[in-house]
Write a protein that holds these residues in place. Structure first.
Motif, PDB file in Angstrom:
ATOM      1  N   ASP A   6      -5.206   2.962  -4.597  1.00  0.00           N
ATOM      2  CA  ASP A   6      -6.420   2.398  -4.276  1.00  0.00           C
ATOM      3  C   ASP A   6      -7.070   1.501  -5.324  1.00  0.00           C
ATOM      4  O   ASP A   6      -5.866   0.933  -6.007  1.00  0.00           O
ATOM      5  CB  ASP A   6      -7.478   3.470  -4.401  1.00  0.00           C
ATOM      6  CG  ASP A   6      -7.397   4.288  -5.683  1.00  0.00           C
ATOM      7  OD1 ASP A   6      -7.337   3.912  -6.498  1.00  0.00           O
ATOM      8  OD2 ASP A   6      -8.013   5.497  -5.668  1.00  0.00           O
ATOM      9  N   THR A  36      -8.742  -1.860  -2.551  1.00  0.00           N
ATOM     10  CA  THR A  36      -7.085  -1.565  -2.500  1.00  0.00           C
ATOM     11  C   THR A  36      -6.530  -2.564  -2.102  1.00  0.00           C
ATOM     12  O   THR A  36      -5.522  -3.166  -2.732  1.00  0.00           O
ATOM     13  CB  THR A  36      -6.936  -0.332  -1.264  1.00  0.00           C
ATOM     14  OG1 THR A  36      -7.663   0.883  -1.922  1.00  0.00           O
ATOM     15  CG2 THR A  36      -5.416  -0.079  -1.619  1.00  0.00           C
ATOM     16  N   HIS A  49       0.977  -1.177   0.122  1.00  0.00           N
ATOM     17  CA  HIS A  49       0.026  -0.202  -0.068  1.00  0.00           C
ATOM     18  C   HIS A  49       0.767   1.121   0.198  1.00  0.00           C
ATOM     19  O   HIS A  49       1.806   1.366   0.962  1.00  0.00           O
ATOM     20  CB  HIS A  49      -0.942  -0.013   1.054  1.00  0.00           C
ATOM     21  CG  HIS A  49      -1.799   1.031   1.254  1.00  0.00           C
ATOM     22  ND1 HIS A  49      -2.902   1.116   0.357  1.00  0.00           N
ATOM     23  CD2 HIS A  49      -1.992   2.144   1.976  1.00  0.00           C
ATOM     24  CE1 HIS A  49      -3.702   2.265   0.609  1.00  0.00           C
ATOM     25  NE2 HIS A  49      -3.003   2.991   1.736  1.00  0.00           N
ATOM     26  N   THR A  90     -10.544   6.290  -1.955  1.00  0.00           N
ATOM     27  CA  THR A  90      -9.976   6.184  -0.396  1.00  0.00           C
ATOM     28  C   THR A  90      -9.669   7.233   0.273  1.00  0.00           C
ATOM     29  O   THR A  90      -9.526   7.489   1.476  1.00  0.00           O
ATOM     30  CB  THR A  90      -8.943   4.935  -0.340  1.00  0.00           C
ATOM     31  OG1 THR A  90      -7.825   5.438  -1.317  1.00  0.00           O
ATOM     32  CG2 THR A  90      -9.412   3.890  -0.706  1.00  0.00           C
TER      33      THR A  90
END
Length: 198
Positions: free
Chosen positions: A100, A137, A88, A121
Motif C-alpha cells: 500500500d 498505492t 502491486h 487498503t
C-alpha cells in the motif's frame, strides 16, 4: 474637379429647394452599417484578452494527472543505490512489490515507510479510505519505479516495528518519497498513530 476625403461618401449633385440651399441626398444621410457578426467578434476578442491567464495551457505538462506529478528534485551530492521494478503485491509469495502507500517488499524484506501514514487498503474503514488507499498505492509504485532510491534509518532509532517490518525513510536525491504523497493528499506525516481517513 473636387476630391472627397471620405471614401464612403457618394458624390451627389445638389438639388435646389425653395430656400435656395441645396438639399442633402438620401445616400449622404445613410450611416455605415454595423453587422451583428462584428459585435460578436469584438466581444470574443475582449473576452479572450480578459481571461487569457485563465485559459488552459496546451502544453503536455498541463495535462499531467496528479498521479503523474514529477518526483522531488535531486539534492546535489546524494547517491541512490537501490533500484528495482515494483508491481502491486499479489499472492502469498512476495519479494519486490508494493502493499500500500506506506508498505512495500524489497528483495524479500518487508519495509514500512516510517515518515508517513497512508490510507489502508486491506481493511479500510470507509469507501473514501479505500479509494485514497488505492491511489496512494499506485502513486508509491510509480515513485519507486522512477529510478534509484535510498533507504534511510528512522530518526527515532528503532530498526523495526512491532510487526517485524523494517522502518525506513525512502528518499531520492535526499528528498522523501513519502513527502510526495503527503503533498498530494495521499498520506499524512507519521504522528505516532493511525489517522482517520473517513
Amino acid at each position: 474637379m473636387r476630391f472627397s476625403l471620405n471614401p464612403f461618401r457618394r458624390p451627389s449633385s445638389p438639388i435646389p429647394i425653395a430656400s435656395g440651399r441645396p438639399a442633402r441626398s438620401a445616400a449622404r444621410s445613410r450611416r455605415f452599417p454595423i453587422s451583428p457578426s462584428w459585435i460578436l467578434g469584438a466581444l470574443a476578442m475582449f473576452l479572450t484578452v480578459y481571461f487569457w491567464n485563465d485559459l488552459p495551457s496546451l502544453t503536455p505538462s498541463s495535462r499531467t494527472l496528479p498521479l503523474a506529478a514529477p518526483s522531488p528534485a535531486p539534492v546535489a551530492g546524494s547517491i541512490d543505490r537501490e533500484n528495482a521494478r515494483f508491481a502491486h503485491c499479489a499472492g502469498a509469495r512476495r519479494t519486490t512489490c508494493v502493499v500500500d502507500g506506506d508498505t512495500f517488499w524489497y528483495e524479500g524484506r518487508k519495509i514500512r515507510i516510517a515518515d508517513i501514514n497512508a490510507p489502508e487498503t486491506s481493511t479500510p474503514s470507509c469507501p473514501h479510505e479505500a479509494q485514497l488507499g488505492a491511489r496512494a498505492t499506485a502513486r508509491m509504485t510509480e515513485l519507486l519505479n522512477q529510478g534509484p532510491f535510498s533507504l534511510q534509518a528512522w530518526s527515532d532509532g528503532r530498526d523495526t516495528d512491532r510487526y517485524g517490518r523494517a522502518l525506513r525513510v525512502v528518499t531520492r536525491g535526499g528528498r522523501s518519497l513519502g513527502e510526495v504523497l503527503v503533498s498530494e493528499g495521499l498520506a499524512e506525516r507519521w504522528k505516532g498513530y493511525r489517522g482517520d481517513w473517513c
